[in-house]
Write a protein that holds these residues in place. Sequence first.
Motif, mmCIF file in Angstrom:
data_model
loop_
_atom_site.group_PDB
_atom_site.id
_atom_site.type_symbol
_atom_site.label_atom_id
_atom_site.label_comp_id
_atom_site.label_asym_id
_atom_site.label_seq_id
_atom_site.Cartn_x
_atom_site.Cartn_y
_atom_site.Cartn_z
ATOM 1 N N ILE A 1 -24.831 -1.924 -41.371
ATOM 2 C CA ILE A 1 -24.154 -0.420 -41.509
ATOM 3 C C ILE A 1 -25.411 0.995 -40.821
ATOM 4 O O ILE A 1 -26.523 0.328 -40.934
ATOM 5 C CB ILE A 1 -24.269 0.404 -43.073
ATOM 6 C CG1 ILE A 1 -23.317 1.567 -43.490
ATOM 7 C CG2 ILE A 1 -25.420 0.179 -43.885
ATOM 8 C CD1 ILE A 1 -22.838 1.916 -44.573
ATOM 9 N N SER B 1 -26.346 6.527 -40.330
ATOM 10 C CA SER B 1 -25.182 8.296 -40.982
ATOM 11 C C SER B 1 -24.564 7.370 -41.850
ATOM 12 O O SER B 1 -23.764 9.264 -41.841
ATOM 13 C CB SER B 1 -25.143 8.516 -39.395
ATOM 14 O OG SER B 1 -24.066 7.228 -38.838
ATOM 15 N N HIS B 2 -24.248 6.759 -42.234
ATOM 16 C CA HIS B 2 -22.826 6.433 -42.973
ATOM 17 C C HIS B 2 -23.552 5.932 -44.705
ATOM 18 O O HIS B 2 -23.417 5.073 -45.492
ATOM 19 C CB HIS B 2 -22.287 4.888 -42.450
ATOM 20 C CG HIS B 2 -21.455 5.479 -41.557
ATOM 21 N ND1 HIS B 2 -21.101 4.875 -40.486
ATOM 22 C CD2 HIS B 2 -21.775 6.727 -40.770
ATOM 23 C CE1 HIS B 2 -20.347 5.130 -39.616
ATOM 24 N NE2 HIS B 2 -20.653 6.412 -39.947
ATOM 25 N N SER C 1 -24.652 7.482 -47.486
ATOM 26 C CA SER C 1 -24.614 8.148 -48.710
ATOM 27 C C SER C 1 -23.118 7.313 -48.890
ATOM 28 O O SER C 1 -23.084 7.235 -50.178
ATOM 29 C CB SER C 1 -24.383 9.595 -48.472
ATOM 30 O OG SER C 1 -23.287 9.474 -47.417
ATOM 31 N N TYR C 2 -22.309 6.541 -47.815
ATOM 32 C CA TYR C 2 -21.139 6.220 -48.715
ATOM 33 C C TYR C 2 -20.823 4.649 -49.511
ATOM 34 O O TYR C 2 -20.345 4.235 -50.314
ATOM 35 C CB TYR C 2 -20.095 5.543 -47.602
ATOM 36 C CG TYR C 2 -19.885 6.625 -46.525
ATOM 37 C CD1 TYR C 2 -18.697 7.748 -47.061
ATOM 38 C CD2 TYR C 2 -20.329 7.278 -45.128
ATOM 39 C CE1 TYR C 2 -18.717 8.992 -46.660
ATOM 40 C CE2 TYR C 2 -19.929 8.404 -44.586
ATOM 41 C CZ TYR C 2 -19.166 9.400 -44.762
ATOM 42 O OH TYR C 2 -18.994 10.703 -44.901
ATOM 43 N N ILE C 3 -23.035 3.618 -49.365
ATOM 44 C CA ILE C 3 -22.500 2.713 -50.442
ATOM 45 C C ILE C 3 -23.564 2.989 -51.187
ATOM 46 O O ILE C 3 -24.085 1.697 -51.293
ATOM 47 C CB ILE C 3 -22.663 1.681 -48.999
ATOM 48 C CG1 ILE C 3 -23.908 1.895 -48.040
ATOM 49 C CG2 ILE C 3 -21.345 1.347 -48.561
ATOM 50 C CD1 ILE C 3 -25.808 1.046 -48.183
ATOM 51 N N SER D 1 -23.615 4.032 -54.118
ATOM 52 C CA SER D 1 -22.935 3.601 -55.237
ATOM 53 C C SER D 1 -23.266 2.119 -55.254
ATOM 54 O O SER D 1 -23.485 1.515 -56.977
ATOM 55 C CB SER D 1 -21.865 4.282 -55.509
ATOM 56 O OG SER D 1 -21.038 3.649 -54.682
ATOM 57 N N LYS D 2 -23.611 1.700 -54.540
ATOM 58 C CA LYS D 2 -23.141 0.048 -54.484
ATOM 59 C C LYS D 2 -24.931 -0.798 -54.637
ATOM 60 O O LYS D 2 -24.986 -2.036 -55.275
ATOM 61 C CB LYS D 2 -22.466 -0.721 -54.072
ATOM 62 C CG LYS D 2 -21.220 -0.549 -53.932
ATOM 63 C CD LYS D 2 -20.296 -0.951 -53.065
ATOM 64 C CE LYS D 2 -18.544 -0.911 -53.344
ATOM 65 N NZ LYS D 2 -17.976 -1.394 -52.089
ATOM 66 N N HIS E 1 -29.685 10.093 -55.738
ATOM 67 C CA HIS E 1 -28.549 8.558 -56.824
ATOM 68 C C HIS E 1 -29.920 7.731 -58.074
ATOM 69 O O HIS E 1 -29.194 7.100 -57.946
ATOM 70 C CB HIS E 1 -28.106 7.961 -55.413
ATOM 71 C CG HIS E 1 -26.971 8.749 -54.548
ATOM 72 N ND1 HIS E 1 -28.049 9.361 -53.590
ATOM 73 C CD2 HIS E 1 -26.191 8.904 -54.879
ATOM 74 C CE1 HIS E 1 -26.672 10.078 -53.344
ATOM 75 N NE2 HIS E 1 -25.305 9.292 -53.564
#
Length: 449
Positions: free
Chosen positions: A313, A316-317, A319-321, A323-324, A357
């Motif tokens: 990944i 820049s992306h 923050s989208y993952i 949570s996992k 997080h």
Amino acid sequence: MSEKPNQQNPKKGEPWKPKEKFDKKANKEKQKLEQEQTKTEAKQESKQEESNKIKQESNQTIQQQNIKQVQQQKKEEQPIVDKQNIVQKNEQKEQNKRQDFLSHLPIFQDYTSESIKSVKQIDPQTLHHSFVELCIQYQNGQCIGSTHRCVEFLNALKQFIKDYKLSRQSNYFAIAFVDELKKIFNLMKNFRTVNEGMSTSYLFINECLMILRRDTKLDENESKIWLCNQIDQFIQSKIISASELIIKNATQLIQEGTTILVYARSYLIENFIINYFKQGKQLTIFVVDNPQFGEGSQLVKRLQQQGISCYQILLSHVSYILSKVDKILVGASSMLCNGALVSRVGTALLACLASTHKIPFLVFCESYKFSEKSQIDSLSWNEIAQLQQVNENQQYTSLSLRYDITQSNYINMIVTEVGLIPATSVKAVIGEFKKYNYVDAIEVPRKDQ
């Protein structure tokens, strides 16, 4: 008859004239006429002066109007030129500010095997081929990562020691090679910034030379062999053995089935993942890549060669993952005495996201990379990876830095060969290793006479 006494006789040859009588009225009339004439003349003169003034004032106003019209015409003709000049001046000021703002940061040129010898600090006759090849690898990006650069530097230094020959003027190897070592270390600064691992190895070798100079009388060949053995001991103790202990400590820390996020390519983290899967354990791996350097893609290829699957990944992306993700693992270029982390650019961003997080942020770092320096921002010291003008007008500059600073309050734990320590314990570890010259006690060579 006799003449009267008040009568005067006329002069001879002149005709006689009767005496005029004095008339007061006539005299007053003459005076009035003369006064009236002078008044009229004065009035005429004043009128002429007034008319002359009026003419002069009218001429001046006409001239002023003409000047104003000319100035207005000039202003109307050159408004665009004035604006362009103002814009250019502002751009020059901003450019000077940018140059002053970044003037202390080094910018490295691209060298070849021929142009590398044109550097002022290099003597083409004494430059060893191992350092020429190493500097070219630094420039081409073939040798990246603080650990890889330090190991290659020490290997090139070993080769140079073996090929080095004393001059006729010097009698002892240790005395002559101290100056050569200093020249070599300054040489490396022309091609890349010297990382903390290289600085520590330089201090260690310099200490070995001082001991060799003070406490022994070995000949040239014996001194070379002993110094090369000390370099091998440094590599084995502070890099290879240290990495094995770090991998062992991290294996006990991270449980099977954990989802980890890894940034770019780190020598320690790569070996940790490969060793973890060889033990039959499983991890879910997200590899974050910065497209500017592409180190994450290199790690993905390396893991795929070992049969390890992972997800890639972009930074820049991230923050989208998050949570996992259970844990974030990063490598280090160095750890500063105030607990701050110096690592590849983008690490500080991950640390901030991890703190937001509430994800544990773990740093893998050998103790020989610990530094006595202190730094709180990324611009007091850094390295410019790319600095170029994007367009001809030079309205803005494309700036790319190699490192950033992560403050100690964002770091949950540092995994080292001495154990799991907090970021605030870096200074204590430096003090302990200074007692042993950064490695175990150096065995002083002696020669029986």
